[in-house]
Write a protein that holds these residues in place. Sequence first.
Motif, PDB file in Angstrom:
ATOM      1  N   TRP A 165      43.381  62.623  28.828  1.00 24.03           N
ATOM      2  CA  TRP A 165      42.772  61.346  29.206  1.00 24.03           C
ATOM      3  C   TRP A 165      42.496  61.353  30.710  1.00 24.03           C
ATOM      4  O   TRP A 165      43.175  60.677  31.490  1.00 24.03           O
ATOM      5  N   PRO A 166      41.530  62.113  31.179  1.00 25.83           N
ATOM      6  CA  PRO A 166      41.314  62.256  32.622  1.00 25.83           C
ATOM      7  C   PRO A 166      40.959  60.953  33.324  1.00 25.83           C
ATOM      8  O   PRO A 166      41.263  60.783  34.514  1.00 25.83           O
ATOM      9  N   THR A 167      40.314  60.014  32.623  1.00 26.63           N
ATOM     10  CA  THR A 167      40.012  58.733  33.272  1.00 26.63           C
ATOM     11  C   THR A 167      41.295  57.968  33.585  1.00 26.63           C
ATOM     12  O   THR A 167      41.379  57.276  34.601  1.00 26.63           O
ATOM     13  N   SER A 168      42.291  58.093  32.716  1.00 30.52           N
ATOM     14  CA  SER A 168      43.591  57.465  32.981  1.00 30.52           C
ATOM     15  C   SER A 168      44.317  58.187  34.111  1.00 30.52           C
ATOM     16  O   SER A 168      44.975  57.559  34.946  1.00 30.52           O
ATOM     17  N   HIS A 169      44.196  59.492  34.137  1.00 26.13           N
ATOM     18  CA  HIS A 169      44.833  60.274  35.188  1.00 26.13           C
ATOM     19  C   HIS A 169      44.329  59.824  36.561  1.00 26.13           C
ATOM     20  O   HIS A 169      45.106  59.672  37.516  1.00 26.13           O
ATOM     21  N   ALA A 170      43.031  59.565  36.659  1.00 23.46           N
ATOM     22  CA  ALA A 170      42.448  59.182  37.945  1.00 23.46           C
ATOM     23  C   ALA A 170      42.964  57.828  38.423  1.00 23.46           C
ATOM     24  O   ALA A 170      43.172  57.625  39.622  1.00 23.46           O
ATOM     25  N   VAL A 171      43.180  56.894  37.502  1.00 24.12           N
ATOM     26  CA  VAL A 171      43.607  55.544  37.882  1.00 24.12           C
ATOM     27  C   VAL A 171      45.107  55.464  38.091  1.00 24.12           C
ATOM     28  O   VAL A 171      45.583  54.908  39.091  1.00 24.12           O
ATOM     29  N   TRP A 172      45.886  56.011  37.150  1.00 23.98           N
ATOM     30  CA  TRP A 172      47.341  55.852  37.212  1.00 23.98           C
ATOM     31  C   TRP A 172      48.009  56.891  38.108  1.00 23.98           C
ATOM     32  O   TRP A 172      49.144  56.680  38.537  1.00 23.98           O
ATOM     33  N   MET A 173      47.319  57.982  38.397  1.00 32.95           N
ATOM     34  CA  MET A 173      47.878  59.031  39.252  1.00 32.95           C
ATOM     35  C   MET A 173      46.886  59.411  40.339  1.00 32.95           C
ATOM     36  O   MET A 173      46.383  60.536  40.387  1.00 32.95           O
ATOM     37  N   PRO A 174      46.550  58.468  41.221  1.00 34.13           N
ATOM     38  CA  PRO A 174      45.561  58.782  42.270  1.00 34.13           C
ATOM     39  C   PRO A 174      46.039  59.949  43.130  1.00 34.13           C
ATOM     40  O   PRO A 174      47.193  60.012  43.540  1.00 34.13           O
ATOM     41  N   GLY A 175      45.138  60.916  43.335  1.00 34.71           N
ATOM     42  CA  GLY A 175      45.527  62.118  44.062  1.00 34.71           C
ATOM     43  C   GLY A 175      46.372  63.060  43.232  1.00 34.71           C
ATOM     44  O   GLY A 175      46.925  64.034  43.760  1.00 34.71           O
ATOM     45  N   GLY A 176      46.501  62.770  41.928  1.00 36.50           N
ATOM     46  CA  GLY A 176      47.275  63.626  41.042  1.00 36.50           C
ATOM     47  C   GLY A 176      48.765  63.407  41.095  1.00 36.50           C
ATOM     48  O   GLY A 176      49.531  64.206  40.538  1.00 36.50           O
ATOM     49  N   VAL A 177      49.216  62.328  41.748  1.00 36.97           N
ATOM     50  CA  VAL A 177      50.644  62.079  41.926  1.00 36.97           C
ATOM     51  C   VAL A 177      51.015  60.747  41.294  1.00 36.97           C
ATOM     52  O   VAL A 177      50.347  59.727  41.533  1.00 36.97           O
ATOM     53  N   ALA A 178      52.087  60.727  40.503  1.00 34.30           N
ATOM     54  CA  ALA A 178      52.568  59.485  39.915  1.00 34.30           C
ATOM     55  C   ALA A 178      53.166  58.595  40.999  1.00 34.30           C
ATOM     56  O   ALA A 178      53.781  59.090  41.946  1.00 34.30           O
ATOM     57  N   PRO A 179      53.013  57.276  40.889  1.00 32.15           N
ATOM     58  CA  PRO A 179      53.604  56.381  41.891  1.00 32.15           C
ATOM     59  C   PRO A 179      55.123  56.438  41.841  1.00 32.15           C
ATOM     60  O   PRO A 179      55.718  56.670  40.781  1.00 32.15           O
ATOM     61  N   LYS A 180      55.752  56.215  42.972  1.00 32.57           N
ATOM     62  CA  LYS A 180      57.206  56.155  43.040  1.00 32.57           C
ATOM     63  C   LYS A 180      57.664  54.721  42.813  1.00 32.57           C
ATOM     64  O   LYS A 180      57.013  53.764  43.250  1.00 32.57           O
ATOM     65  N   ALA A 181      58.789  54.566  42.143  1.00 33.59           N
ATOM     66  CA  ALA A 181      59.329  53.234  41.875  1.00 33.59           C
ATOM     67  C   ALA A 181      59.507  52.465  43.180  1.00 33.59           C
ATOM     68  O   ALA A 181      60.043  52.985  44.151  1.00 33.59           O
ATOM     69  N   GLY A 182      59.007  51.241  43.192  1.00 35.26           N
ATOM     70  CA  GLY A 182      59.134  50.391  44.358  1.00 35.26           C
ATOM     71  C   GLY A 182      58.035  50.536  45.381  1.00 35.26           C
ATOM     72  O   GLY A 182      57.891  49.693  46.273  1.00 35.26           O
ATOM     73  N   ALA A 183      57.234  51.603  45.281  1.00 33.44           N
ATOM     74  CA  ALA A 183      56.127  51.797  46.217  1.00 33.44           C
ATOM     75  C   ALA A 183      54.949  50.918  45.804  1.00 33.44           C
ATOM     76  O   ALA A 183      54.838  50.494  44.653  1.00 33.44           O
ATOM     77  N   LEU A 184      54.053  50.651  46.737  1.00 33.87           N
ATOM     78  CA  LEU A 184      52.873  49.865  46.425  1.00 33.87           C
ATOM     79  C   LEU A 184      51.912  50.682  45.575  1.00 33.87           C
ATOM     80  O   LEU A 184      51.651  51.848  45.847  1.00 33.87           O
ATOM     81  N   PHE A 185      51.409  50.036  44.542  1.00 34.92           N
ATOM     82  CA  PHE A 185      50.465  50.694  43.645  1.00 34.92           C
ATOM     83  C   PHE A 185      49.280  49.771  43.430  1.00 34.92           C
ATOM     84  O   PHE A 185      49.451  48.581  43.122  1.00 34.92           O
ATOM     85  N   ALA A 186      48.073  50.277  43.586  1.00 30.19           N
ATOM     86  CA  ALA A 186      46.863  49.475  43.463  1.00 30.19           C
ATOM     87  C   ALA A 186      45.968  50.021  42.354  1.00 30.19           C
ATOM     88  O   ALA A 186      46.070  51.177  41.958  1.00 30.19           O
TER      89      ALA A 186
END
Length: 595
Positions: A165-186
Amino acid sequence: MSFTTRPEITGTFGVATSTHWIASAVGMKILEQGGNAFDAAAAMGFTLQVVEPHLNGPLGDMPLLMRTAGADAPVMVCGQGTAPAGATIAHYKAEGLTLVPGSGLLATVVPGAFGAWMLMLRDHGSLALRDILAPAIYYARHGHPVLPRVANTIAGLGDFFRDEWPTSHAVWMPGGVAPKAGALFANPDLADTWDRLLTEAETAPTREGQMEAARRAFYEGFIAEAIDSYLRDACVMDAAGARRKGVLTGQDMATWQATYEAPLSVDYHGWRVWKGGLWTQGPTLLQSLMTLSGVDVASMDLRGAEFVHTVTETIKLSAADREAYYGDPLHVDLPVETLLSAEYAATRRALIGDTASLEQRPGHIAGYEAWAKAAIARAGRDMAAGPGVGAGEPTMAHLTEKRGDTVHIDVIDRWGNSVSATPSGGWLQSSPIVPGLGMPLNSRAQMFWLDEGLPTSLAPGRRPRTTLSPSMAETDGLQLAFGTPGGDQQDQWQLILFLRLVHGQMNLQEGIDAPLFHTGHFQSSFYPRGTRPGHLMAEPAFGEAVLQALRDKGHDVEVAEPWTVGRLTAASRDADGLLKAAATPRLMQAYAIGR
């Protein structure tokens, strides 16, 4: 007085409670801004799509109970979209399926939540659409502190998103990295979508016109066009383990609209309780109350083994009827009067024994015997999940990161308007992001069966029998709105809370904080649709003596981790205008706010 984790919120101006503290704060902001409960609930709903994206999204669905100040009863707003014109049993079987997958494009029905919000706001709101969407746009544009469960869900799906699901990868993992808990996510794509929708809606000269223009932009304009364009060619992996194309089209969206309908209700010990129709699982709570109306619940220890056993056995019977007799009453003749009758409840009550039932036992209703027989046969099937992803919705079943779930909202304003809403679907693990929109499609079609002749058989234009199930109740001028996420557990936990409020004289927070339980005995609503005969999950706070007594009665007891069962919220208004609200401490997310 029982121990509580936090105070019951009280006031006279307004109360807002939900499954995320940011959404509750947004609801209170809208009330402070001069908005009513309908405005506040909608703003909370759009905010929850941003801050709990693993639990709901803009292309999801929603039943909503709303009550205007002074009204004799609530009304239901149906935001449950229907199966597409191309969603036939023959087509799905030709795709090699025996069950509708729990994720992917064939699991999608028309997204209904947005239409429901717009219908309610058009007819009952007071603020402009920009006021309603502003908080969601802010958090989507500038980021929000991502919940640990969101971060873990995304991280766990990272490889799958990248490969399938590359479209999901682009939105949920910007730059290819999963967000860290507590960090800002847009989610800037989502913010852009809402900004464009507002630009189009605000060409209308009136507030009501803006809501209608927004609805058209969503269901007939650029959003529907983006979905239609994507689905013409997309072929993606689903929970059944193969890449398949969807059948939803822009025309399916253009021909659907949210509607109002009268909820179902029963009387119980001086209370009137309202739930959605048989296209929801809500009537299982009503059936359970009718069954328990002839049981001396008031004499029971509401934290004891007799109470847990009796309620669990009652739920098993109501859920068996759900599997046999519930469906979309606009398409199938359903025996609703019988199911909610005192006479039928007496026959069900007689089946409750001293030991745990291991059978699926829908009741006998003349003329509907084939449905009951089919439900029993389905429960006996061996239904193994495929190697795909994103199956199901069952909350905390248990605390898995790869399943979706739901959110809940209760609001009451100073005038006495109230809302109880359970938005769901379109979570990040349900389906790929639609390119450019920042939102994934829903997976509610997994509630359908690919067997002919059932009230829940897949058919174009039919509503899936959803688990989403908000509640309202009233006694002597006291009005109550309550609900919870939780898939098949929703009406189990709500029943337990309501019984404790009625028979235990607990306040809202005490009733929510008291230990909870549920059973997975009956047919799951979610792929792969399994059963767990005799299963009973209970929190350890019941104590070992109670848990052992339940084992002795034949229950297959699964002890949950402490403070992990249920996500209840509730709000009430006394006849004199005193407002109260509460929210579960479980998962450390839900909050009630008021003054």
